[in-house]
Write an enzyme that holds these catalytic residues in place. Structure first.
Site, PDB file in Angstrom:
ATOM      1  N   ARG A  27       0.821  -1.212   0.000  1.00  0.00           N
ATOM      2  CA  ARG A  27       0.000   0.000   0.000  1.00  0.00           C
ATOM      3  C   ARG A  27       0.853   1.258   0.000  1.00  0.00           C
ATOM      4  O   ARG A  27       0.343   2.356  -0.237  1.00  0.00           O
ATOM      5  CB  ARG A  27      -0.918  -0.009   1.224  1.00  0.00           C
ATOM      6  CG  ARG A  27      -1.897  -1.168   1.232  1.00  0.00           C
ATOM      7  CD  ARG A  27      -2.550  -1.345   2.574  1.00  0.00           C
ATOM      8  NE  ARG A  27      -3.509  -0.304   2.877  1.00  0.00           N
ATOM      9  CZ  ARG A  27      -4.796  -0.353   2.550  1.00  0.00           C
ATOM     10  NH1 ARG A  27      -5.263  -1.402   1.902  1.00  0.00           N
ATOM     11  NH2 ARG A  27      -5.609   0.605   2.864  1.00  0.00           N
ATOM     12  N   HIS A  72       2.083  20.707 -32.806  1.00  0.00           N
ATOM     13  CA  HIS A  72       1.516  21.783 -32.001  1.00  0.00           C
ATOM     14  C   HIS A  72       2.353  22.019 -30.750  1.00  0.00           C
ATOM     15  O   HIS A  72       1.847  22.566 -29.771  1.00  0.00           O
ATOM     16  CB  HIS A  72       0.066  21.457 -31.646  1.00  0.00           C
ATOM     17  CG  HIS A  72      -0.847  21.432 -32.815  1.00  0.00           C
ATOM     18  ND1 HIS A  72      -1.451  22.554 -33.332  1.00  0.00           N
ATOM     19  CD2 HIS A  72      -1.243  20.406 -33.615  1.00  0.00           C
ATOM     20  CE1 HIS A  72      -2.184  22.235 -34.380  1.00  0.00           C
ATOM     21  NE2 HIS A  72      -2.081  20.926 -34.569  1.00  0.00           N
ATOM     22  N   LYS A  74       2.945   3.559 -16.546  1.00  0.00           N
ATOM     23  CA  LYS A  74       3.649   2.394 -15.994  1.00  0.00           C
ATOM     24  C   LYS A  74       5.141   2.662 -15.908  1.00  0.00           C
ATOM     25  O   LYS A  74       5.795   2.334 -14.921  1.00  0.00           O
ATOM     26  CB  LYS A  74       3.408   1.162 -16.870  1.00  0.00           C
ATOM     27  CG  LYS A  74       2.130   0.443 -16.599  1.00  0.00           C
ATOM     28  CD  LYS A  74       2.146  -0.174 -15.231  1.00  0.00           C
ATOM     29  CE  LYS A  74       0.767  -0.177 -14.610  1.00  0.00           C
ATOM     30  NZ  LYS A  74       0.169   1.092 -14.314  1.00  0.00           N
TER      31      LYS A  74
END
Length: 611
Positions: free
Chosen positions: A27, A506, A487
């Site tokens: 986590r 652009h 990723k």
């Protein structure tokens, strides 16, 4: 994002807490700590350390140094206050009587801290969590439950709390609001945890806390209360997957294991939903009336799930002819979205706990939208608050960088687009059957892509030392490039951006110079000629080109690009699902060669439950 584990029972608590925290390392965290009851002194023993969990474990000799049968543990990802021993959790009150572990953010902590300081309370940390511990002690007069209740009426924000009090050695209090927390029911013991993986070795019987609920855990049982402090009964469910599914199984990293698991994850996701040449969804339905009156579709998600939505937009609009808008979960609430009872809002989240996405869901529901969520975690908050839910059945995903959750989300959303098109009459029967046949072929073709991983490892060895990389593509390939770029940057720390190829002139082309690496995506056959013209453009300005295309176009691409990765040809609907696999592998091998911590990249967390 952080991890919480709590245990009360008959065994030594600290080793159980440390082992549970080790299963929550995915986590993301920067420090760790535990607090347990010290029966000899009648006080709380608190130990914490900055850095990896192993640092704390070594200090405690695997937990053997703390002789207690009840306690809480925590892995912290810094939000308020820099990573340090002092700012680590558990945070304690000034007397040391109250200890708190906390996931989330207390939004009004500054106001509460000022109030307490005016009452003579001194603080040792920079955290918002210490405010909770100090405030509980401020209100505590011998009744811990009442003190916690008074605190909950005063704090604002998102939180999952595990609370100990030295005067109450036979209980742990747990609280949840907008941050996940589960209850684990054992034999002569009970648990709290942020994720079932932390306690699955000890029990499969769990309960999911809802917002505003509070629980008191003892060795004998768990008593839950609602936000009015009225006793309630919790539904207990049995987790049916094996702990081995959350372990590496011989692979060096969870990420690589999960990349390799994708064909099987796709089979689990798709096989029950394809029958006799048709897409079948038995786990949800949309009424004929709603479908006929549907005027708009929103896809709301964050991170990789947002990239799933970018691909899904192309599919849904082509197959349903209904306008689709993709919105970042973090922006949705602030954009005055046009949502009403004729709007389908598709919410995508791997964990089902992403706070920004959850807030967007609630806003969409308030405006009258019909909520359909696509999540992996059964019983998660987003799943419970949706009108309809589709589970990806990808199995536990441990690595911070998502792989199999992404591909199963994308496969499920693509199948949903086909299902909707069939019911709206916007997809001919013949086309439906061709697409369903392609879905059946998908896992096998993905296995074919994975069988060439050694080639991708070799390509990574040629380019891993670049400091800036550009991905470019058109249409589906542009959406694919967004995920490929993410990723790479999140696990290798290389600056990487994805651009729509038509935007080169652009502005972006000014960044192309000799040796710049461009990953050119040309899998979408209808626009392959356009893709080739863009490859020529960047090559003429000195770029090195690593291309991705399908087998039929390999030879033509190889005439211009420096290196070509290939995937089998398949229906255009499914090209991004196959195409992402070489990009996942490329990112993995580049990060490996750069010596990065692949499963736990710096500053990132698996499930983002703070804004």
């Amino acid at each position: 994002m952080c991890g919480i584990v709590g245990y009360i029972g008959g065994e030594q608590a600290a080793p159980i807490l440390l082992e549970g925290l080790s299963r929550l390392e995915y986590r993301g965290y920067d420090s760790a700590g535990v607090a347990v009851f010290d029966g000899q002194t009648g006080s709380l023993a608190v130990r914490k350390a900055k850095g990896r969990l192993q640092v704390l474990s070594d200090q405690l000799h695997g937990g053997a140094d703390l002789d207690s049968t009840a306690g809480v543990g925590h892995t912290r990802w810094a939000t308020h206050g820099a990573p340090s021993d002092v700012n680590s959790h558990p945070q304690v009150s000034r007397s040391g009587k109250i200890a708190v572990v906390h996931n989330g953010i207390i939004e009004n902590y500054a106001e509460l801290k000022a109030f307490l300081m005016n009452q003579g309370v001194s603080f040792t940390s920079e955290t918002d969590t210490e405010v909770v511990a100090q405030l509980i002690e401020y209100f505590y007069d011998g009744d811990l439950l009442q003190a916690v209740g008074r605190v909950l009426h005063r704090i604002q924000g998102a939180y999952a709390l595990g609370i100990l009090c030295a005067d109450c050695p036979d209980q742990i209090i747990a609280v949840r609001k907008d941050s996940p927390l589960i209850l684990g029911y054992g034999e002569g013991c009970n648990f709290i945890a942020s994720d079932v993986t932390a306690i699955l070795r000890h029990t499969r019987r769990v309960g999911y806390m809802e917002d505003g609920e509070l629980a008191v855990l003892t060795r004998e049982g768990v008593q839950c209360y609602n936000h009015l402090m009225q006793p309630i009964e919790k539904e207990i469910v049995t987790v049916d997957w094996e702990i081995d599914a959350a372990e590496k199984g011989g692979y060096e990293h969870f990420m690589f294991k999960e990349i390799m698991e994708q064909p099987e994850a796709l089979r689990r996701c798709l096989s029950p939903r394809i029958r006799e040449g048709e897409a079948v969804f038995e786990d949800f339905s949309l009424s004929k009336d709603f479908l006929q009156n549907m005027r708009r579709i929103y896809i709301v998600a964050c991170g990789s799930s947002y990239h799933v939505g970018m691909v899904g937009k192309y599919h849904l609009e082509r197959l349903t002819r209904i306008p689709v808008e993709v919105a970042l979960g973090s922006e949705f609430r602030y954009m005055d979205p046009i949502v009403d009872e004729h709007t389908l809002v598709i919410v995508i989240s791997q964990s089902g706990e992403t706070l920004d996405t959850m807030a967007a869901l609630r806003e969409a529901r308030r405006l009258g939208g019909h909520i359909l969520s696509i999540v992996n975690v059964v019983g998660s908050s987003i799943a419970r608050e949706s009108d309809q839910v589709l589970y990806t059945w990808a199995g536990p995903e441990i690595a911070v960088a998502t792989t199999k959750a992404y591909t199963t989300q994308l496969a499920l959303l693509s199948l949903l687009a086909l299902w909707l098109g069939k019911r709206l009459g916007t997809v001919p029967e013949k086309d439906c059957r061709e697409m369903v046949a392609a879905f059946r072929e998908l896992p096998g073709k993905m296995e074919e892509v994975l069988s060439h991983r050694d080639d991708i490892q070799y390509f990574a060895s040629q380019y891993f030392n670049h400091d800036s990389i550009f991905f470019m593509g058109r249409n589906l390939d542009y959406a694919l490039g967004l995920e490929g770029s993410l990723k790479l940057k999140e696990i290798s720390y290389i600056h990487s951006e994805a651009y729509a190829s038509g935007e080169l002139k652009h502005g972006t082309i000014s960044l192309i110079e000799d040796g710049t690496l461009v990953v050119a995506l040309g899998t979408y056959g209808k626009l392959f000629a356009k893709a080739m013209s863009n490859v020529v453009e960047v090559k003429s300005r000195g770029a090195s080109v690593l291309a991705l295309t399908t087998y039929p176009h390999q030879e033509e691409m190889a005439r211009t690009a420096d290196v070509v990765m290939t995937i089998p040809d398949i229906h255009a609907l499914l090209l991004p699902i196959l195409g992402v696999v070489p990009l996942q592998l490329f990112a993995y091998y580049v990060a490996l060669m750069r010596g990065c911590d692949i499963d736990k990249p710096r500053n990132l967390a698996k499930s983002v439950t703070v804004e």
